[in-house]
Motif scaffolding. Structure first.
Motif, PDB file in Angstrom:
ATOM      1  N   GLY A 253       0.832  -1.193   0.000  1.00 57.65           N
ATOM      2  CA  GLY A 253       0.000   0.000   0.000  1.00 57.65           C
ATOM      3  C   GLY A 253       0.868   1.245   0.000  1.00 57.65           C
ATOM      4  N   ARG A 254       0.310   2.358  -0.462  1.00 57.08           N
ATOM      5  CA  ARG A 254       1.094   3.602  -0.603  1.00 57.08           C
ATOM      6  C   ARG A 254       0.739   4.554   0.528  1.00 57.08           C
ATOM      7  NH1 ARG A 254      -0.977   2.608  -6.076  1.00 57.08           N
ATOM      8  NH2 ARG A 254       0.186   0.759  -6.677  1.00 57.08           N
ATOM      9  N   ILE A 255       1.757   5.105   1.194  1.00 57.71           N
ATOM     10  CA  ILE A 255       1.550   5.937   2.377  1.00 57.71           C
ATOM     11  C   ILE A 255       2.291   7.256   2.208  1.00 57.71           C
ATOM     12  CG2 ILE A 255       1.885   6.128   4.865  1.00 57.71           C
ATOM     13  CD1 ILE A 255       1.768   3.105   5.046  1.00 57.71           C
ATOM     14  N   LEU A 256       1.599   8.345   2.526  1.00 55.95           N
ATOM     15  CA  LEU A 256       2.180   9.683   2.604  1.00 55.95           C
ATOM     16  C   LEU A 256       2.050  10.137   4.048  1.00 55.95           C
ATOM     17  CD1 LEU A 256       3.310  12.327   1.432  1.00 55.95           C
ATOM     18  CD2 LEU A 256       0.976  12.949   0.767  1.00 55.95           C
ATOM     19  N   LEU A 257       3.173  10.291   4.733  1.00 58.56           N
ATOM     20  CA  LEU A 257       3.189  10.575   6.171  1.00 58.56           C
ATOM     21  C   LEU A 257       3.737  11.966   6.441  1.00 58.56           C
ATOM     22  CD1 LEU A 257       3.064   9.764   9.204  1.00 58.56           C
ATOM     23  CD2 LEU A 257       5.354   8.761   8.899  1.00 58.56           C
ATOM     24  N   PHE A 258       2.999  12.739   7.243  1.00 61.67           N
ATOM     25  CA  PHE A 258       3.450  14.045   7.730  1.00 61.67           C
ATOM     26  C   PHE A 258       3.666  13.907   9.236  1.00 61.67           C
ATOM     27  CE2 PHE A 258       1.123  14.918   3.884  1.00 61.67           C
ATOM     28  CZ  PHE A 258       1.867  15.897   3.250  1.00 61.67           C
ATOM     29  N   ALA A 259       4.916  13.733   9.655  1.00 61.85           N
ATOM     30  CA  ALA A 259       5.263  13.600  11.068  1.00 61.85           C
ATOM     31  C   ALA A 259       6.001  14.853  11.510  1.00 61.85           C
ATOM     32  CB  ALA A 259       6.125  12.356  11.286  1.00 61.85           C
ATOM     33  N   ASP A 260       5.682  15.347  12.716  1.00 62.47           N
ATOM     34  CA  ASP A 260       6.190  16.654  13.138  1.00 62.47           C
ATOM     35  C   ASP A 260       6.827  16.559  14.514  1.00 62.47           C
ATOM     36  OD1 ASP A 260       6.600  19.419  13.483  1.00 62.47           O
ATOM     37  OD2 ASP A 260       4.830  19.863  12.292  1.00 62.47           O
ATOM     38  N   SER A 261       7.981  17.213  14.660  1.00 64.70           N
ATOM     39  CA  SER A 261       8.621  17.303  15.976  1.00 64.70           C
ATOM     40  C   SER A 261       7.868  18.245  16.901  1.00 64.70           C
ATOM     41  CB  SER A 261      10.071  17.796  15.830  1.00 64.70           C
ATOM     42  OG  SER A 261      10.826  16.892  15.072  1.00 64.70           O
ATOM     43  N   HIS A 262       7.230  19.244  16.316  1.00 67.13           N
ATOM     44  CA  HIS A 262       6.486  20.221  17.121  1.00 67.13           C
ATOM     45  C   HIS A 262       5.455  20.878  16.214  1.00 67.13           C
ATOM     46  CE1 HIS A 262       5.449  23.140  20.105  1.00 67.13           C
ATOM     47  NE2 HIS A 262       5.980  24.168  19.445  1.00 67.13           N
TER      48      HIS A 262
END
Length: 622
Positions: A253-262
């Motif tokens: 499956g295809r995943i677009l992830l937006f992960a943020d330190s703050h």
């Protein structure tokens, strides 16, 4: 006798030549050798896989205004490049693609048909000719997709655009995108001021392109029909949801992830907060990906100017503007972007034991440091953040990346919380091709970083000043394609520079600039003298020049004529050198190459004749 043999030899050479031409055209048309440096006339493995997966016939209609583009050499050369590549698609499709090459002449049915497809005619040329240069594709159920105009500036992604169109025709069903987040993407009432806020602009764009389903962090599993999963600032995901995401990834499956330190765009989360508002996504470590959410990147070179509460303007090293220099120009997602703004980026890397491949899409400058996210969250003053920039520890960090390759599941088996009814498929422990794009920031999705809002007759108009939304759409569109389509990268360009000619031009232009600067300097001095002369005439009422003034003017005119003569000589020498080089190349192409070929054929004929004579003598002797 000798004349007869010579004539017969020449006749046989002509017959051999014509025979080879016929054999090449009729039997060897499907076999080609691409000798270009970047293989621009052949298909990549990904495009061939797209063709191999075709189940139904496809018709490609290539519209190019051949008659109206006479004299447009550059455009016609690129049109030949496009046509050649389309013919390669047709020949490699095993009969599944039919290519029609059409010249939509003005006021013809072909022009009307091109307009019905939605192709755009560009106004080019000295008299404003309308030039069609696009592609319209149809499949067996009359679905239509088009490339409105082949922009020569996008030649590097020509193969990707054509392969994407063919893939869309083979898979015409609308892409299902699932958004996993607790952010208020669809707008609502702002708890800070009680006013209604519109939906985030990027969400509106995705909703126009795809079938979008939104689920929260409290969901137990992903919708079964999900094609692309977009995860935005995940926190406190349940074990069952993490397992569902893991298995989606293991099944390619295809995943677009937006992960943020703050994540600092959440006003409620920031109220009275004494620590960083971090994303939480433990699957990354298990897959072999290190997104260091305990660090925030400060960039002394790319930091954007902000207005302080006191009304002054200062540079904020944590709010970064990524320009074209920091974006990957070889990847279709970021190739045409110019500016992406974000805040508190997390650095991305792979674990030491990972077998994955990380392709940076966006990076910081070399004037960057990683600081503790907790310290960053507590530092409200940009000046204090600037003091954190340590000259001895600066380096370049990856901020956005495409990650692919083999990866192990984060779960040895289904968690106990999953009942038998919830498990529709067997557990998958490994994938050979993880398809993941990770963005080390979620703030860039907020409108304030890339969209300006203005009111126009009671309606809110959104005007983008950065390409954040374009990057999200490009990434989603790329992931929505097949694995083969995702694998296609930018290719080279067919136009090759004449480096020798460019060197000659650069040398002459340098001399030209020196002469031009001399002339401009003398012009300025003379104009000042003439201005002084005018003032003298105005004050005294004199109508004639003094002998000194006349001599100065005559001297300038003489110098100007001399410099103009030198400029003409420089231009003449430039063109003369280029003409000599062109004549030399023409001599090699027109004369030497055919003579070499004829000489080789003559030697071959002579060798064959000697062998034949030898056999005849041996036969007579026997």
């Amino acid at each position: 006798m000798q004349k007869l043999i010579t004539s017969l030899t020449l006749f046989l050479l002509v017959v051999l030549f014509l025979g080879l031409v016929v054999i090449n055209n009729e039997l060897l048309g499907d076999y080609r050798i691409d000798l270009t440096e970047d293989k621009v006339y052949s298909l990549s493995e990904g495009s061939q896989r797209v063709l191999n997966e075709l189940d139904e016939p496809i018709v490609l209609n290539f519209y190019f205004s051949d008659a109206a583009s006479k004299g447009m050499t550059s455009l016609r050369n690129y049109a030949n490049r496009v046509q050649s590549l389309l013919e390669e698609y047709e020949s490699r499709s095993n009969g599944k693609i039919t290519l029609n090459i059409i010249d939509p002449e003005p006021f013809s049915e072909a022009e009307d048909r091109a307009s019905q497809f939605g192709l755009t005619a560009a106004t080019l040329g000295s008299v404003g000719e309308s030039i069609f240069f696009g592609l319209a594709g149809t499949n067996a159920v009359d679905n239509q997709f088009t490339i409105n105009f082949f922009d020569p500036q996008k030649e590097r992604f020509l193969e990707y655009d054509i392969s994407k169109l063919i893939y869309q025709l083979s898979e015409p069903e609308q892409v299902q995108v699932t958004l996993l987040t607790n952010l208020e993407l669809m707008g609502g009432q702002n708890p800070m001021n009680g006013q209604l806020t519109p939906a985030m602009t990027f969400y509106s764009q995705l909703s126009q392109l795809y079938q979008v389903t939104t689920i929260g962090n409290d969901a137990r599993q992903l919708p079964e029909e999900t094609d692309v999963l977009v995860i935005i600032h995940p926190q406190n995901l349940s074990e069952s949801l993490l397992y569902s995401i893991d298995q989606f990834a293991m099944r390619q499956g295809r995943i677009l992830l937006f992960a943020d330190s703050h994540y600092e765009s959440d006003a409620m989360a920031m109220m009275g907060a004494l620590q960083a508002n971090q994303s939480q996504f433990p699957l990354l470590d298990a897959w072999g990906i290190n997104v260091n959410l305990d660090k925030v990147i400060l960039d002394g070179r790319l930091g954007l100017d902000i207005r302080t509460p006191e009304g002054s303007v200062t540079r904020h090293p944590g709010i970064i503007g990524l320009t074209a220099e920091q974006l990957n120009r070889e990847d279709v997602i970021t190739a045409n972007l110019e500016l992406v703004n974000g805040a508190s980026f997390a650095p991305l890397a792979l674990s030491p034991q990972s077998q994955l491949t990380l392709t940076p899409l966006a990076s910081s400058s070399a004037d960057s440091v990683a600081v503790d996210a907790a310290d960053y969250a507590l530092s409200q003053d940009p000046q204090s953040l600037q003091r954190m920039l340590d000259d001895t520890n600066k380096e370049k960090f990856t901020l956005v990346a495409r990650i692919s390759g083999p990866a192990e599941s984060a779960f040895a088996a289904a968690p106990p919380s999953e009942s038998a009814e919830d498990l529709n498929q067997a557990h998958v422990s490994r994938t050979t091709q993880l398809n993941l794009i990770v963005v080390g920031d979620a703030d860039l999705l907020a409108d304030r970083f890339w969209v300006q809002q203005t009111s126009f007759f009671g309606e809110t108009i959104f005007t983008p000043f950065a390409n954040n939304g374009d990057m999200v759409v490009n990434a989603s569109e790329n992931l929505a394609g097949s694995d083969a389509l995702i694998s296609i990268r930018g290719r080279g360009i067919s136009a090759r520079p004449f480096e020798k000619v460019q060197a000659l031009q650069a040398k002459a232009e340098a001399r030209f600039r020196e002469q031009e600067e001399r002339l401009q300097s003398q012009l300025q001095q003379t104009e000042e003298q003439l201005a002084q002369l005018q003032n003298v005439q105005t004050e005294t009422g004199a109508l004639t020049l003094t002998s000194e003034q006349q001599a100065a003017l005559d001297s300038f005119i003489s110098q100007r004529n001399e410099i103009r003569r030198e400029l003409r000589e420089v231009r003449y020498q430039l063109q003369s050198d280029i003409d000599k080089l062109g004549n030399y190349l023409k001599l090699i192409t027109i004369a030497v190459s055919p003579l070499l070929l004829v000489s080789l054929l003559w030697l071959l004929a002579r060798l064959l004749r000697r062998k034949a004579s030898k056999k005849i003598r041996e036969a007579i002797a026997a």
